[in-house]
Design a protein around this motif. Sequence first.
Motif, PDB file in Angstrom:
ATOM      1  N   PHE A   1      -6.934  15.999 -19.296  1.00 26.80           N
ATOM      2  CA  PHE A   1      -7.558  16.395 -18.021  1.00 26.80           C
ATOM      3  C   PHE A   1      -6.484  16.612 -16.945  1.00 26.80           C
ATOM      4  N   LEU A   2      -5.541  15.686 -16.866  1.00 24.84           N
ATOM      5  CA  LEU A   2      -4.501  15.807 -15.837  1.00 24.84           C
ATOM      6  C   LEU A   2      -3.699  17.105 -16.033  1.00 24.84           C
ATOM      7  N   HIS A   3      -3.555  17.524 -17.296  1.00 28.42           N
ATOM      8  CA  HIS A   3      -2.850  18.786 -17.577  1.00 28.42           C
ATOM      9  C   HIS A   3      -3.627  20.001 -17.091  1.00 28.42           C
TER      10      HIS A   3
ATOM     11  N   HIS B   1      -0.821   2.230 -17.639  1.00 30.76           N
ATOM     12  CA  HIS B   1      -0.760   1.327 -16.490  1.00 30.76           C
ATOM     13  C   HIS B   1      -2.167   1.054 -15.957  1.00 30.76           C
ATOM     14  N   TYR B   2      -2.971   2.125 -15.784  1.00 29.74           N
ATOM     15  CA  TYR B   2      -4.335   1.931 -15.295  1.00 29.74           C
ATOM     16  C   TYR B   2      -5.199   1.203 -16.323  1.00 29.74           C
ATOM     17  N   SER B   3      -4.872   1.381 -17.603  1.00 28.77           N
ATOM     18  CA  SER B   3      -5.672   0.749 -18.644  1.00 28.77           C
ATOM     19  C   SER B   3      -5.504  -0.769 -18.641  1.00 28.77           C
TER      20      SER B   3
ATOM     21  N   LEU C   1      -4.895  -5.250  -3.110  1.00 23.46           N
ATOM     22  CA  LEU C   1      -5.266  -4.287  -4.150  1.00 23.46           C
ATOM     23  C   LEU C   1      -6.565  -3.570  -3.757  1.00 23.46           C
ATOM     24  N   HIS C   2      -6.578  -2.232  -3.928  1.00 26.94           N
ATOM     25  CA  HIS C   2      -7.761  -1.432  -3.565  1.00 26.94           C
ATOM     26  C   HIS C   2      -8.974  -1.896  -4.360  1.00 26.94           C
ATOM     27  N   PHE C   3     -10.130  -1.941  -3.702  1.00 26.87           N
ATOM     28  CA  PHE C   3     -11.325  -2.465  -4.380  1.00 26.87           C
ATOM     29  C   PHE C   3     -11.720  -1.648  -5.599  1.00 26.87           C
ATOM     30  N   ARG C   4     -11.326  -0.372  -5.635  1.00 28.58           N
ATOM     31  CA  ARG C   4     -11.649   0.447  -6.801  1.00 28.58           C
ATOM     32  C   ARG C   4     -10.843   0.011  -8.032  1.00 28.58           C
ATOM     33  N   LEU C   5      -9.832  -0.790  -7.809  1.00 33.44           N
ATOM     34  CA  LEU C   5      -9.026  -1.282  -8.930  1.00 33.44           C
ATOM     35  C   LEU C   5      -9.364  -2.740  -9.230  1.00 33.44           C
TER      36      LEU C   5
ATOM     37  N   ARG D   1      -9.416  -4.080 -15.667  1.00 34.36           N
ATOM     38  CA  ARG D   1      -8.743  -3.622 -16.889  1.00 34.36           C
ATOM     39  C   ARG D   1      -9.624  -2.559 -17.506  1.00 34.36           C
ATOM     40  N   LEU D   2      -9.204  -1.312 -17.462  1.00 35.19           N
ATOM     41  CA  LEU D   2     -10.041  -0.248 -18.022  1.00 35.19           C
ATOM     42  C   LEU D   2     -10.111  -0.343 -19.541  1.00 35.19           C
ATOM     43  N   ASP D   3      -9.071  -0.936 -20.153  1.00 32.41           N
ATOM     44  CA  ASP D   3      -9.026  -1.091 -21.619  1.00 32.41           C
ATOM     45  C   ASP D   3      -9.458   0.177 -22.341  1.00 32.41           C
TER      46      ASP D   3
ATOM     47  N   LEU E   1       0.837  -1.202   0.000  1.00 32.49           N
ATOM     48  CA  LEU E   1       0.000   0.000   0.000  1.00 32.49           C
ATOM     49  C   LEU E   1       0.876   1.258   0.000  1.00 32.49           C
ATOM     50  N   PHE E   2       0.467   2.231  -0.808  1.00 30.28           N
ATOM     51  CA  PHE E   2       1.181   3.502  -0.878  1.00 30.28           C
ATOM     52  C   PHE E   2       0.184   4.631  -0.773  1.00 30.28           C
ATOM     53  N   LYS E   3       0.651   5.769  -0.265  1.00 33.61           N
ATOM     54  CA  LYS E   3      -0.208   6.930  -0.107  1.00 33.61           C
ATOM     55  C   LYS E   3      -0.749   7.372  -1.471  1.00 33.61           C
TER      56      LYS E   3
ATOM     57  N   GLY F   1       6.588  14.922 -12.538  1.00 30.81           N
ATOM     58  CA  GLY F   1       7.100  13.579 -12.805  1.00 30.81           C
ATOM     59  C   GLY F   1       8.520  13.426 -12.322  1.00 30.81           C
ATOM     60  N   PRO F   2       9.123  12.241 -12.302  1.00 29.79           N
ATOM     61  CA  PRO F   2       8.495  10.986 -12.692  1.00 29.79           C
ATOM     62  C   PRO F   2       7.445  10.526 -11.679  1.00 29.79           C
ATOM     63  N   TYR F   3       6.635   9.542 -12.056  1.00 30.56           N
ATOM     64  CA  TYR F   3       5.446   9.189 -11.288  1.00 30.56           C
ATOM     65  C   TYR F   3       5.530   7.855 -10.547  1.00 30.56           C
TER      66      TYR F   3
ATOM     67  N   THR G   1      -1.499  13.690  -4.234  1.00 29.35           N
ATOM     68  CA  THR G   1      -2.321  14.722  -4.864  1.00 29.35           C
ATOM     69  C   THR G   1      -2.046  14.752  -6.363  1.00 29.35           C
ATOM     70  N   LEU G   2      -3.060  15.095  -7.134  1.00 31.67           N
ATOM     71  CA  LEU G   2      -2.866  15.225  -8.585  1.00 31.67           C
ATOM     72  C   LEU G   2      -2.669  16.690  -8.970  1.00 31.67           C
ATOM     73  N   ARG G   3      -2.663  17.580  -7.974  1.00 33.09           N
ATOM     74  CA  ARG G   3      -2.425  18.993  -8.273  1.00 33.09           C
ATOM     75  C   ARG G   3      -1.023  19.152  -8.866  1.00 33.09           C
TER      76      ARG G   3
ATOM     77  N   THR H   1       6.147   9.534 -18.001  1.00 32.60           N
ATOM     78  CA  THR H   1       5.095  10.390 -18.565  1.00 32.60           C
ATOM     79  C   THR H   1       3.717  10.001 -18.023  1.00 32.60           C
ATOM     80  N   LEU H   2       2.772  10.963 -18.155  1.00 30.57           N
ATOM     81  CA  LEU H   2       1.400  10.693 -17.720  1.00 30.57           C
ATOM     82  C   LEU H   2       0.752   9.635 -18.604  1.00 30.57           C
ATOM     83  N   MET H   3       1.139   9.570 -19.881  1.00 31.79           N
ATOM     84  CA  MET H   3       0.585   8.538 -20.755  1.00 31.79           C
ATOM     85  C   MET H   3       0.995   7.148 -20.262  1.00 31.79           C
TER      86      MET H   3
HETATM   87  C1  HEM Z   1      -7.997   6.369 -14.471  1.00 29.92           C
HETATM   88  C2  HEM Z   1      -7.988   6.652 -13.159  1.00 29.92           C
HETATM   89  C3  HEM Z   1      -6.738   7.126 -12.465  1.00 29.92           C
HETATM   90  C4  HEM Z   1      -5.800   8.024 -12.886  1.00 29.92           C
HETATM   91  C5  HEM Z   1      -5.762   8.829 -14.207  1.00 29.92           C
HETATM   92  C6  HEM Z   1      -4.803   8.087 -11.836  1.00 29.92           C
HETATM   93  C7  HEM Z   1      -3.666   8.879 -11.899  1.00 29.92           C
HETATM   94  C8  HEM Z   1      -2.587   8.748 -11.055  1.00 29.92           C
HETATM   95  C9  HEM Z   1      -1.309   9.417 -11.214  1.00 29.92           C
HETATM   96  C10 HEM Z   1      -0.966  10.434 -12.317  1.00 29.92           C
HETATM   97  C11 HEM Z   1      -0.502   8.985 -10.210  1.00 29.92           C
HETATM   98  C12 HEM Z   1       0.968   9.382  -9.964  1.00 29.92           C
HETATM   99  C13 HEM Z   1       1.045  10.427  -8.877  1.00 29.92           C
HETATM  100  C14 HEM Z   1       2.477  10.840  -8.559  1.00 29.92           C
HETATM  101  O1  HEM Z   1       3.419  10.065  -8.803  1.00 29.92           O
HETATM  102  O2  HEM Z   1       2.675  11.954  -8.027  1.00 29.92           O
HETATM  103  C15 HEM Z   1      -1.254   8.053  -9.399  1.00 29.92           C
HETATM  104  C16 HEM Z   1      -0.788   7.389  -8.269  1.00 29.92           C
HETATM  105  C17 HEM Z   1      -1.551   6.642  -7.410  1.00 29.92           C
HETATM  106  N1  HEM Z   1      -2.883   6.339  -7.551  1.00 29.92           N
HETATM  107 FE1  HEM Z   1      -3.998   6.746  -9.199  1.00 29.92          FE
HETATM  108  N2  HEM Z   1      -5.150   7.241 -10.809  1.00 29.92           N
HETATM  109  C18 HEM Z   1      -6.328   6.630 -11.149  1.00 29.92           C
HETATM  110  C19 HEM Z   1      -7.029   5.710 -10.374  1.00 29.92           C
HETATM  111  C20 HEM Z   1      -6.676   5.301  -9.101  1.00 29.92           C
HETATM  112  C21 HEM Z   1      -7.494   4.437  -8.247  1.00 29.92           C
HETATM  113  C22 HEM Z   1      -8.871   3.884  -8.610  1.00 29.92           C
HETATM  114  C23 HEM Z   1      -6.805   4.263  -7.108  1.00 29.92           C
HETATM  115  C24 HEM Z   1      -7.266   3.431  -5.924  1.00 29.92           C
HETATM  116  C25 HEM Z   1      -7.348   3.901  -4.733  1.00 29.92           C
HETATM  117  C26 HEM Z   1      -5.542   4.989  -7.221  1.00 29.92           C
HETATM  118  C27 HEM Z   1      -4.543   5.060  -6.270  1.00 29.92           C
HETATM  119  C28 HEM Z   1      -3.279   5.572  -6.478  1.00 29.92           C
HETATM  120  C29 HEM Z   1      -2.148   5.375  -5.577  1.00 29.92           C
HETATM  121  C30 HEM Z   1      -2.136   4.604  -4.260  1.00 29.92           C
HETATM  122  C31 HEM Z   1      -1.071   6.026  -6.171  1.00 29.92           C
HETATM  123  C32 HEM Z   1       0.378   6.063  -5.659  1.00 29.92           C
HETATM  124  C33 HEM Z   1       1.093   4.865  -6.227  1.00 29.92           C
HETATM  125  C34 HEM Z   1       2.564   4.849  -5.898  1.00 29.92           C
HETATM  126  O3  HEM Z   1       3.056   5.693  -5.143  1.00 29.92           O
HETATM  127  O4  HEM Z   1       3.257   3.967  -6.415  1.00 29.92           O
HETATM  128  N3  HEM Z   1      -5.509   5.610  -8.456  1.00 29.92           N
HETATM  129  N4  HEM Z   1      -2.513   7.923  -9.932  1.00 29.92           N
END
Ligand code: HEM
Length: 114
Positions: A94-96, A50-52, A61-65, A80-82, A20-22, A33-35, A25-27, A43-45
Amino acid sequence: MAYTDQGKGAFTGRAADRGLFKVPTLRNIAVTGPYMHDGRFATLMEVVNHYSDGVADHPNLHFRLETLDDGQAGEAEVLRLDLSQAEKEALVAFLHTLTDEEVLVDEKYSDPFK
Ligand code: HEM
């Protein structure tokens, strides 16, 4: 299960915290980066890819995933968001929009040691 990095579990010693990791913020994410916790994506792509289709299943693994959004970890399959190419590009765009140009150049926030 063996984790390369136990994350929170390395501090608490609890099996339920392994991997588990914190949630960061997406602000200003487009300029921070790097992420991920180990900077594995440049990159954000790459993050969106990765999420796809790249999330690895694991017991905590978090239930939302997961496919079955029932609030419980470990029962369903990894989601798999595919995403299509257009959906991926829309997510990155959007992230931009989360970039705050003012805070980036505001002197008030330029020196973290003040
Ligand atoms: C399509 C949907 C999502 C997008 C676009 C997204 C985007 C991102 C991005 C850009 C980061 C990197 C942040 C950084 O390094 O500063 C991140 C990390 C993270 N996200 Fe997501 N996220 C999504 C869905 C989720 C979901 C559903 C969860 C479940 C709770 C989640 C949990 C996390 C966690 C725990 C990290 C940190 C991972 C780490 O430190 O290795 N995300 N996300």
